[in-house]
Design a protein around this motif. Structure first.
Motif, PDB file in Angstrom:
ATOM      1  N   LYS A 502      40.794  48.334  41.577  1.00 17.20           N
ATOM      2  CA  LYS A 502      40.250  48.566  40.225  1.00 17.20           C
ATOM      3  C   LYS A 502      38.752  48.350  40.201  1.00 17.20           C
ATOM      4  O   LYS A 502      38.000  49.149  39.630  1.00 17.20           O
ATOM      5  CB  LYS A 502      40.941  47.612  39.249  1.00 17.20           C
ATOM      6  CG  LYS A 502      40.429  47.739  37.811  1.00 17.20           C
ATOM      7  CD  LYS A 502      41.118  46.723  36.908  1.00 17.20           C
ATOM      8  CE  LYS A 502      40.548  46.809  35.480  1.00 17.20           C
ATOM      9  NZ  LYS A 502      41.173  45.800  34.577  1.00 17.20           N
ATOM     10  N   ARG A 503      38.283  47.277  40.849  1.00 13.49           N
ATOM     11  CA  ARG A 503      36.839  47.000  40.878  1.00 13.49           C
ATOM     12  C   ARG A 503      36.091  48.076  41.658  1.00 13.49           C
ATOM     13  O   ARG A 503      34.977  48.456  41.307  1.00 13.49           O
ATOM     14  CB  ARG A 503      36.589  45.634  41.518  1.00 13.49           C
ATOM     15  CG  ARG A 503      37.091  44.466  40.703  1.00 13.49           C
ATOM     16  CD  ARG A 503      36.266  44.278  39.423  1.00 13.49           C
ATOM     17  NE  ARG A 503      34.897  43.912  39.753  1.00 13.49           N
ATOM     18  CZ  ARG A 503      33.806  44.482  39.229  1.00 13.49           C
ATOM     19  NH1 ARG A 503      33.932  45.476  38.363  1.00 13.49           N
ATOM     20  NH2 ARG A 503      32.605  44.069  39.579  1.00 13.49           N
ATOM     21  N   GLU A 506      35.795  51.129  39.390  1.00 18.22           N
ATOM     22  CA  GLU A 506      34.815  50.875  38.327  1.00 18.22           C
ATOM     23  C   GLU A 506      33.396  50.869  38.872  1.00 18.22           C
ATOM     24  O   GLU A 506      32.480  51.452  38.271  1.00 18.22           O
ATOM     25  CB  GLU A 506      35.127  49.530  37.660  1.00 18.22           C
ATOM     26  CG  GLU A 506      36.417  49.520  36.858  1.00 18.22           C
ATOM     27  CD  GLU A 506      36.768  48.124  36.364  1.00 18.22           C
ATOM     28  OE1 GLU A 506      36.119  47.149  36.847  1.00 18.22           O
ATOM     29  OE2 GLU A 506      37.690  47.993  35.534  1.00 18.22           O
ATOM     30  N   THR A 507      33.197  50.194  40.004  1.00 19.44           N
ATOM     31  CA  THR A 507      31.846  50.081  40.579  1.00 19.44           C
ATOM     32  C   THR A 507      31.294  51.440  40.965  1.00 19.44           C
ATOM     33  O   THR A 507      30.096  51.729  40.777  1.00 19.44           O
ATOM     34  CB  THR A 507      31.874  49.162  41.816  1.00 19.44           C
ATOM     35  OG1 THR A 507      32.383  47.884  41.448  1.00 19.44           O
ATOM     36  CG2 THR A 507      30.479  49.009  42.420  1.00 19.44           C
ATOM     37  N   SER A 509      32.385  54.338  39.738  1.00 12.49           N
ATOM     38  CA  SER A 509      32.593  55.315  38.652  1.00 12.49           C
ATOM     39  C   SER A 509      33.395  56.514  39.135  1.00 12.49           C
ATOM     40  O   SER A 509      33.024  57.679  38.918  1.00 12.49           O
ATOM     41  CB  SER A 509      31.242  55.778  38.073  1.00 12.49           C
ATOM     42  OG  SER A 509      30.502  54.688  37.590  1.00 12.49           O
TER      43      SER A 509
END
Length: 547
Positions: A502-503, A506-507, A509
């Motif tokens: 997930k990170r 997100e990081t 995009s």
């Protein structure tokens, strides 16, 4: 004392072979056509697939049971091909019926002692027959210097090096004898180390060797406890010393037998060395021309008739690399492979040429289409048998014949770069097509950095967490979204894996639902420098539970 090697005559005969191997290794049981019958290559009989024999061959009947009728069948096969002899081992006396079969077949039956290894016997027989086969003045190489060194070592019980007059190592025995550091340094450096050359000069050792016609003992045991004594035999062509034979003390002391052996073998060693030096210029020229063609610096026509290409024949490039850490050691192993290639070229009368570039040897081979794979495999097997180091190999066909040699070399290099297997047949492009394609993309990206610019850049850096995110995302894509398999691959708990994934998304995009974006991200992750992707999954993120 039996002669260690055959004397030079008009051709190798059965008598020469038996004399060369020695009475302690083989004994003639029956010889229906006498001992003057010509002999060719030693061939190991294949019980499963059969053996292709030719006139004059010497058949090594490995593992055959004389009582089962197999030996009589081998004798009939040998007779049908006009082979010269069959060498076998017997637990008891040779059956009279089998002797009669050999006489009826017109094939000599030779008994080998039971405690000699078949591999050793094959190597020694090959050396004897190939040495005798080099009496033709048109042949550039007299036998195999490494085979000669092995034969001397087998007879004397000590490790052997053969050197030229400048103390450069031309060949060395490859047995399992214990060696000291001085021999190891000499072999790895391909010559006697400078400090030892100076010491031998100062002590007058070289002067004694140069002026002697008998072996000279070199001993430094009093000052160098780890040094093992040597016997050194000067090798002369006329009045000129062309080289030396060094025997290090091995499993037994250097005695009178060792000295007599060196005296007997020196004239034959001189013939080896003289022919070796005479052909050296020619071989260097061939190597240089082939190297230029493979590198694309010279047209294929520069090879002349060296690799004559005929209809129905295929030209291939075999790339061989020794998987050892030390460049000097790798170079010495490739020198051994070069010797094997030269011997194969002569004994098989094969259109073949070789050159070395960096840490890789390239062998260009022309063979009938239906024999190319077998010829390459046989050559590689001989090399692997002779070199006591892992050899990685790849082969590529030259599409379009000789004009395709440079492209074939590039293909073999590409395969070898991603495949380092040291067993079985040489690797081909189809074996590693995906890895080679990715490697080529990686090469292209090095020259065009814009090809690896994108969302994944956000996961690149020295920060450990970002490296873990990158490795997590790559594992997720590698395992087609299977979190259980991907987390097990990294050795982390699935919950930790899901958090990092997930990170990562997100990081960077990322939109993993977009197939194109997913494809580009996956490719970029594989093109990254390995140091930018921390594949180790140890350590949970601060403040997060891994349960």
């Amino acid at each position: 004392m039996d002669e260690i090697l055959v004397p030079m005559s008009d051709g190798a005969t059965l008598g020469d072979l038996v004399s060369g191997l020695g009475y302690e290794l083989v004994r003639v049981v029956v010889a229906p056509r006498g001992l003057d019958v010509g002999v060719g290559d030693p061939i190991i009989h294949d019980r499963l697939t059969g053996t292709r024999l030719a006139a004059g061959d010497v058949v090594l009947a490995v593992g055959l049971d004389p009582a089962s009728g197999e030996m009589a069948e081998v004798l009939r096969e040998a007779a049908a091909c006009n082979a010269a002899a069959v060498i076998a081992k017997f637990a008891d006396e040779v059956p009279v019926a089998l002797q009669d079969d050999a006489v009826a077949a017109g094939v000599a039956l030779v008994r080998a002692v039971r405690d000699v290894e078949w591999g050793q016997l094959h190597a020694l027989a090959r050396m004897v027959t190939s040495t005798a086969a080099t009496r033709d003045d048109t042949d550039p190489l007299l036998g195999d210097l490494f085979g000669l060194a092995n034969a001397i070592a087998a007879r004397t019980g000590g490790p052997v090096t053969i050197e030229d007059a400048q103390s450069r190592v031309l060949a060395y025995s490859t047995g399992g004898e214990a060696i000291d550091d001085y021999r190891r340094d000499t072999i790895l450096g391909r010559r006697v180390p400078e400090e030892w050359i100076r010491r031998l000069q100062q002590d007058g050792a070289f002067k004694r060797i140069w002026h002697s016609h008998a072996p000279v003992r070199i001993s430094y045991a009093a000052t160098e406890p780890s040094y093992r004594d040597r016997l050194v035999m000067p090798v002369r062509a006329g009045s000129e010393v062309v080289g030396t034979i060094w025997v290090q003390e091995g499993g037994r002391t250097l005695d009178d037998l060792t000295e007599r052996t060196l005296v007997e073998v020196a004239p034959l060693a001189a013939l080896h060395l003289v022919r070796h030096f005479a052909g050296d210029v020619e071989r260097r020229q061939e190597s240089a021309v082939l190297g230029a063609v493979l590198a694309g610096r010279a047209p294929a026509g520069s090879l002349g008739d060296l690799l004559a290409h005929r209809r129905g024949h295929v030209v291939s490039v075999l790339a061989v690399r020794a998987l050892v850490a030390e460049p000097a050691e790798a170079s010495m192993h490739l020198a051994r492979v070069s010797s094997v290639v030269a011997l194969y070229r002569r004994t098989e009368r094969a259109p073949i040429a070789a050159t070395v570039a960096g840490d890789t040897m390239y062998v260009a081979i022309t063979a009938p289409d239906d024999r190319t794979d077998a010829g390459v495999k046989e050559l590689l097997e001989r090399a692997r048998t002779s070199v006591r180091a892992p050899l990685a190999a790849a082969v590529a066909p030259a599409d379009g014949g000789l004009e395709g040699l440079a492209a074939a070399r590039r293909e073999a290099d590409a395969v070898l770069r991603v495949r380092s297997s040291t067993e079985g047949r040489p690797a081909v492009l189809d074996d590693v097509l995906g890895a080679v394609t990715l490697d080529r993309w990686r090469d292209a990206a090095r020259g065009r950095p814009e090809l690896v610019r994108g969302r994944i850049e956000a996961l690149v850096g020295t920060d450990r967490a970002r490296k873990q995110y990158a490795s997590t995302l790559r594992a997720y894509l590698d395992h087609l979204g299977d979190v259980t398999a991907a987390s097990a691959h990294l050795g982390v708990h699935p919950n930790t894996f899901r958090y990092r994934l997930k990170r990562a998304v997100e990081t960077a995009s990322l939109d993993l639902a977009d197939p194109v974006e997913r494809l580009v991200a996956h490719l970029h992750l594989h093109l990254l420098d390995p140091s930018d992707v921390d594949a180790a999954g140890e350590g949970a993120d601060p403040g997060r539970s891994s349960s």
